[in-house]
Design a protein around this motif. Sequence first.
Motif, short mmCIF file in Angstrom:
data_model
loop_
_atom_site.label_atom_id
_atom_site.label_comp_id
_atom_site.label_asym_id
_atom_site.label_seq_id
_atom_site.Cartn_x
_atom_site.Cartn_y
_atom_site.Cartn_z
N TYR A 64 10.09 -28.94 -2.66
CA TYR A 64 10.01 -27.49 -2.52
C TYR A 64 8.65 -27.16 -1.91
N GLY A 65 8.65 -26.28 -0.93
CA GLY A 65 7.35 -25.93 -0.37
C GLY A 65 7.45 -24.95 0.79
N PRO A 66 6.38 -24.25 1.13
CA PRO A 66 5.12 -24.23 0.38
C PRO A 66 5.27 -23.36 -0.88
N VAL A 67 4.82 -23.88 -2.01
CA VAL A 67 5.00 -23.19 -3.29
C VAL A 67 3.69 -22.52 -3.71
N ALA A 68 3.67 -21.21 -3.64
CA ALA A 68 2.54 -20.45 -4.18
C ALA A 68 2.78 -20.22 -5.67
N ALA A 69 1.72 -19.91 -6.40
CA ALA A 69 1.85 -19.68 -7.84
C ALA A 69 2.91 -18.61 -8.11
#
Lengths: 512, 152
Positions: A64-69
């Motif tokens: 999974y990406g890009p994963v921000a908070a």
Amino acid sequence: MTATVFIPRDAGALSLGAEATAGAIARDAAVRGLDVAIVRNGSRGLYWLEPLVEVATPAGRVAYGPVAAADVPGLFDAGFLDGGRHPLGHGPTERIPWLASQQRLCCSRIGVIAPAEVADYAAHGGLAGLRRALTLAPADIVREISESGLRGRGGAAFPTGRKWRTVLEQEAPRKYITCNADEGDSGTFADRLLLEGDPLAVIEGMVIAGLAVGAAQGYLYLRIEYPHARRVLKEALAAARAAGLLGDDILGSGRRFDLEVRLGAGAYICGEETSMLESLEGRRGEVRVRPPLPAVRGLFGMPTVVNNVVTFASVPAILAQGAGWYRDYGRGESRGTLPLQLGGNVRHGGLIERAFGVTLRELIEDYGGGTASGRPVRAVQIGGPLGAWLPPALLDTPVDYEALAAVGAPLGHGGIVVFDDTVDLSRMARFAFEFCAQESCGKCTPCRIGSTRGVELMDRIRAGQDVAAGLERLGQLCDTLRQASLCGLGGMTPNPVESALRHFPEDFRVRS
Amino acid sequence: MNEAIEAAIARHRDQPGPLLLVLHDIQQAMGYVPPAAVPRIAAALQLSRAEVHGVLSFYHYFRDQPPGDRTIRLCRAEACQAVNGDALARHAAQRLGIGFGETSADGRHTLEAVYCLGNCACGPSLLIGKELHGRVTPERFDELLDGAEPAP
């Protein structure tokens, strides 16, 4: 059941918020009462997807990406711990085309393993090369490296086996192995990725080199600009000592090798091998006149192997799988694979390890997906600040040392920096001189004085003052730098200057 | 001051080629290498003062003046230039009111140019203390400046 989640602690991933992402995943898991084990791996080098979060599932790791908070609650809601579907999902990591089409030999473990854990390293093929090397005579290790066709990946592309043989043949009370981790070329980050993602491979390569030439002490010269790599290396060295990979009895063989990390202090020139040796000895990083070569008289006056991080990281697999396995990759005199680094103004930047022969166009268009700005590619610089500028028309050139040299573009450490059509190449030519002036060690006159004269000349040309005479003088200055400099800094500064002028004369107020 | 210097000398004097190790330790402890340390280091390592000063002044990283509370090292190299790094550099200097290589009058910030942080696929990049930041726009720079804690 514990779910395993991989979140890189690579400097690049951290620069894009990986720490906040990791914190959010740990907190959300706790709130939801879910049992999650977080592994902080290196980066796989798919930087446009960082922070890239992976989850271990029965069918392999899922990305999974890009994963921000802020994306984290949604991922939990989508059941990402079981590989659930989500707009940021990319399916099985190793089937992402960008990665699946690569040939990762020396970078096979980056982003896969926990970087400083010997058991994880060994479970992914680590230590097999060293175990085999311990059964071989020094000359046989050197022969294996020679037959693999491996050439120095730092930039000079000198055959590694030949260098090692020279050191092996010297009679001396001590010999040294030194690793050049002063990766200063703009556009390059393969050394950093390896040091942060698979430092044990670099250490193993250095130990094998020690066995091959009869050296018991190594130094790794790390640039100060890489604090994250420094932390990982410290852990890796401690783990390597605890596991007997370093010390007085390597893997129970009775053989000895130890390793010390020494820090640079912000001098580009210390990536030049003799300057690095001076710096390791605690002096100004001024280049030495060759001969004698470092292989004959290097660190503290003793025969010394100087190789780059990528070169050492390539060694263990060659020993484990055999020279022929490595040699079968590549073309012509460029054997094996090269971790290319795609950066600058590019949509999908990162690390692409491919056999020699891949074209620049495949790298920039197929992998890179064009510019990040969406504007046309106008110029690419190959091989760092001392490398040439190439126009789109030359992008069908295959990546191999000789083919690139034939178009005047030495490959260097394999960095490719993409620029869109807003770039002004006369400005970049001026920058090349400015950089040379800033970083010159001062030992030889052409580089020390010529670089500043070059900046002045470029200022006049760019202001339109007596352009024809200025360009003629520019040619003479480049000749002097190329012929009379002691090392590559002065000697190669003409590459970006003259290639910019040759391929983009309109930026120099020249009517073409 | 003398303690940090003596400790650095004691730690490294018996190692081969110790001068950079000593300078790094002093700068780590004090934030800079005071000029007054030069004669002491020279005597302890059996070098001339000129040799010690020569090394200290050769390397861009070493400083002989105390830095601000936070040191910002902004990449000025090509890959960052390709993604508007120059605009960021201008913005940073303007926002801080100082040039590269300078410390703000209130002693809070030092701005330094570096050439490549190895984050070339995620530029423009800068280090605040030891923390790396990528894809830094001028707006993001202001957020970092306003929000970030003083780096160790």
